[in-house]
Design a protein around this motif. Sequence first.
Motif, short mmCIF file in Angstrom:
data_model
loop_
_atom_site.label_atom_id
_atom_site.label_comp_id
_atom_site.label_asym_id
_atom_site.label_seq_id
_atom_site.Cartn_x
_atom_site.Cartn_y
_atom_site.Cartn_z
N PHE A 394 4.79 6.82 12.44
CA PHE A 394 4.44 6.46 11.07
C PHE A 394 5.38 7.11 10.06
CE2 PHE A 394 2.22 7.92 7.22
CZ PHE A 394 2.04 6.69 6.59
N LEU A 395 5.60 8.42 10.19
CA LEU A 395 6.42 9.14 9.22
C LEU A 395 7.87 8.68 9.25
CD1 LEU A 395 5.01 12.78 9.55
CD2 LEU A 395 4.59 11.12 7.71
N VAL A 396 8.41 8.50 10.46
CA VAL A 396 9.82 8.10 10.58
C VAL A 396 10.01 6.69 10.04
CG1 VAL A 396 11.67 7.56 12.20
CG2 VAL A 396 10.30 9.64 12.51
N PHE A 397 9.13 5.77 10.42
CA PHE A 397 9.25 4.40 9.93
C PHE A 397 9.04 4.33 8.42
CE2 PHE A 397 9.93 2.92 13.99
CZ PHE A 397 9.84 1.54 14.12
N ARG A 398 8.05 5.07 7.92
CA ARG A 398 7.79 5.06 6.48
C ARG A 398 9.01 5.57 5.71
NH1 ARG A 398 6.11 8.47 2.47
NH2 ARG A 398 4.75 7.54 0.87
N PHE A 399 9.60 6.65 6.20
CA PHE A 399 10.77 7.21 5.54
C PHE A 399 11.92 6.21 5.50
CE2 PHE A 399 14.93 9.27 6.05
CZ PHE A 399 14.99 9.99 4.87
N LEU A 400 12.22 5.58 6.64
CA LEU A 400 13.33 4.64 6.70
C LEU A 400 13.07 3.40 5.85
CD1 LEU A 400 14.21 4.88 10.50
CD2 LEU A 400 15.54 5.78 8.60
N ILE A 401 11.84 2.89 5.90
CA ILE A 401 11.51 1.69 5.13
C ILE A 401 11.69 1.93 3.63
CG2 ILE A 401 9.62 0.17 4.45
CD1 ILE A 401 8.55 0.48 7.34
N LEU A 402 11.18 3.07 3.15
CA LEU A 402 11.27 3.37 1.72
C LEU A 402 12.68 3.79 1.32
CD1 LEU A 402 7.91 5.30 1.20
CD2 LEU A 402 8.41 2.90 0.71
N LYS A 403 13.31 4.59 2.16
CA LYS A 403 14.65 5.10 1.82
C LYS A 403 15.66 3.96 1.77
CE LYS A 403 17.66 8.50 1.26
NZ LYS A 403 17.61 9.40 0.07
N LEU A 404 15.58 3.03 2.71
CA LEU A 404 16.56 1.95 2.80
C LEU A 404 16.05 0.66 2.17
CD1 LEU A 404 17.72 2.54 6.49
CD2 LEU A 404 18.77 3.41 4.39
N ASP A 405 14.83 0.71 1.62
CA ASP A 405 14.21 -0.47 0.99
C ASP A 405 14.26 -1.67 1.92
OD1 ASP A 405 12.91 -1.95 -0.93
OD2 ASP A 405 14.76 -2.53 -1.97
N LEU A 406 13.77 -1.48 3.13
CA LEU A 406 13.78 -2.54 4.13
C LEU A 406 12.71 -3.58 3.83
CD1 LEU A 406 14.20 -0.32 7.32
CD2 LEU A 406 15.99 -1.53 6.05
N LYS A 407 13.03 -4.85 4.05
CA LYS A 407 12.12 -5.94 3.74
C LYS A 407 11.23 -6.23 4.96
CE LYS A 407 13.99 -6.29 -0.27
NZ LYS A 407 13.28 -5.76 -1.46
N THR A 408 10.46 -5.23 5.32
CA THR A 408 9.52 -5.39 6.43
C THR A 408 8.33 -6.21 5.94
OG1 THR A 408 8.64 -3.23 5.81
CG2 THR A 408 10.19 -3.29 7.64
N PRO A 409 7.45 -6.68 6.87
CA PRO A 409 6.30 -7.50 6.44
C PRO A 409 5.52 -6.85 5.30
CG PRO A 409 6.45 -7.50 8.82
CD PRO A 409 7.50 -6.54 8.33
N GLY A 410 5.31 -7.62 4.23
CA GLY A 410 4.59 -7.13 3.07
C GLY A 410 5.49 -6.56 1.99
N ARG A 411 6.79 -6.48 2.24
CA ARG A 411 7.72 -5.92 1.26
C ARG A 411 8.76 -6.95 0.80
NH1 ARG A 411 8.28 -0.75 0.30
NH2 ARG A 411 10.57 -0.92 0.12
N GLU A 412 8.53 -8.22 1.11
CA GLU A 412 9.48 -9.24 0.70
C GLU A 412 9.48 -9.40 -0.80
OE1 GLU A 412 6.75 -9.77 2.41
OE2 GLU A 412 7.29 -10.18 4.49
N ASP A 413 10.58 -9.90 -1.32
CA ASP A 413 10.65 -10.20 -2.75
C ASP A 413 9.71 -11.33 -3.08
OD1 ASP A 413 12.59 -8.25 -3.13
OD2 ASP A 413 14.23 -9.66 -2.68
N ASP A 414 9.28 -11.40 -4.31
CA ASP A 414 8.36 -12.44 -4.74
C ASP A 414 8.94 -13.82 -4.45
OD1 ASP A 414 6.60 -10.55 -5.63
OD2 ASP A 414 7.32 -10.60 -7.71
N GLY A 415 8.08 -14.67 -3.91
CA GLY A 415 8.54 -16.02 -3.62
C GLY A 415 8.99 -16.20 -2.19
N GLU A 416 9.22 -15.07 -1.46
CA GLU A 416 9.64 -15.15 -0.07
C GLU A 416 8.43 -15.07 0.84
OE1 GLU A 416 12.39 -12.12 0.84
OE2 GLU A 416 14.02 -12.94 -0.37
N GLU A 417 8.48 -15.78 1.96
CA GLU A 417 7.42 -15.68 2.95
C GLU A 417 7.67 -14.46 3.82
OE1 GLU A 417 7.29 -19.24 5.13
OE2 GLU A 417 6.60 -20.48 3.44
N ILE A 418 6.62 -13.97 4.43
CA ILE A 418 6.76 -12.84 5.34
C ILE A 418 7.67 -13.24 6.49
CG2 ILE A 418 5.54 -11.41 7.01
CD1 ILE A 418 3.18 -11.36 5.19
#
Length: 524
Positions: A394-418
């Motif tokens: 959890f901690l490693v994935f959370r750090f990488l997702i936030l640090k690199l702004d990865l478009k993982t499920p639920g973090r897509e830009d508005d208008g994009e599908e998962i």
Amino acid sequence: MKTDFAGLMKRFSGAMIQPIMFLAVAGILLTLSVIARMSIFPAPVVAVGDFMYNLMMNGMINNLAIIFCIGLTCALAKKQKGDAAVIGLVSFLCFLYANNGWLTATGGLIEAESLVGTGQGIVLGVQVVDMGVFIGIILGSINGWLFNKFSDVRFPDAVAIYGGTRLVFILAVLAAGLVGIAACYVWPIVSAGLMSLQTFIEQSGNIGLFVYGFLNRILIPTGLHHLVYMPFMFSSVGGVAEIAGQEYVGATPIYLAEIGNIGAITQMDPSVKYMLFGFGKIFGSIGTVLAFVLTAKPEKRAQTRALLIPVLVCAVVAGITEPLEFMYLFVSPLLFLVHSILDGLFQVILFVAGYGVQLSNLTTIFSSLIVVPMELSHVWVIIPVGLAAIVVWFLVFRFLILKLDLKTPGREDDGEEIDLSQMNAQTVAAAKKGTAAAASAEEALSVQPIIDGLGGPENIVSVINCFTRLRIDLKDMEKIDEATINQYPNKGIVKGKGNVQIIIGMKVQDVCERVNHALGREME
């Protein structure tokens, strides 16, 4: 059509899965028989347990070589699989008598009360060079190649009976005889090499185990991970142990023999360390999903949970991780690399902590609690190590997702599908519903989109399946239309050179049969 080496390996690993599927079922029956043999049950129940145990051990586990020979021959043969089965059986028997006859003629037959450790053994009542499951794999591969190469050869009417599969029969028998003779000289050298490899892996200790676990996970997208673990499961590379006076080779036969003779076991064999590849499937998946959900945009969190919980259950309970891993593999290969590293690392930690029983999914944990005494299994170790793994993932994935702004499920830009890594809308809907109705609807779907998306029947060379994937050899990869394929629910498409894999899930065998039926190959 030329097939690349990676494609051949994918086809081989896919074919190997066919007999292994039955071995998984045998393991369940064996576990049930061991439970029935417990002294707490009445004598009739114990007698039934003894009967089932002897069936599984002597009928299945102790005869893996012939099972692999026939199973691999049939899986590799692209048609007339009934004839392929007969050829597989006969070639195996011919190997036994050719090998025994040559050993007898050259004075190489060992005479001893016990053949354990001599390099020879008894197979179906015949004393031969002890090649274990390797001879089944070798003969099955040769038979499959001969079948596909020569089964279409036709002779003039006067000798027509000797063409087609009868020609393959002749060639397979001759090949088995030659292999039987060659094994007398070649296999002792190969066996010494395998023992050296095993020694190297054992001497490399935890580093070797880490590499093993890492490769098992990182090769999932290619479908080649089967080639990593199979030698350890079924050959001397994975270990050799004598249990109840009989020698067992490979981590799986050793483990099954141990649970069948658990009263005589004082310590689980170290080869069990090669059977821990389910750890990341359970605890790594939990940590990963937590990271995805908690890093999702607030307004998309509920949607992300609804999407991920069904695939998490699939990973934890059934050990099928492709639906989850392919969700983020193509979004961020870095996450999958880190996931694979953590998987290998925690397999080492779990083994060092003393965990001593098979771990492939949640079911195996509960079966271990019933069958193997806790002083042998140390199954309680799974709790602290598992909780630690969830936190780390959890901690490693959370750090990488936030640090690199990865478009993982639920973090897509508005208008994009998962991004479901090529999972189409029908599959997502079925995953969200998670109902029997959704499953029934999937079963009712036509497989024609798969055929059309692969370029039509004339472009499809062969269709087989492994645990979760359709594996298709094609004539022309340029004719693939992924949009058309995705009209049928799937969880991802992986393309090679001359071959493609479509991730279906646990219903893949039914889909494979329906595709072959639609192609007019149901009788092959």
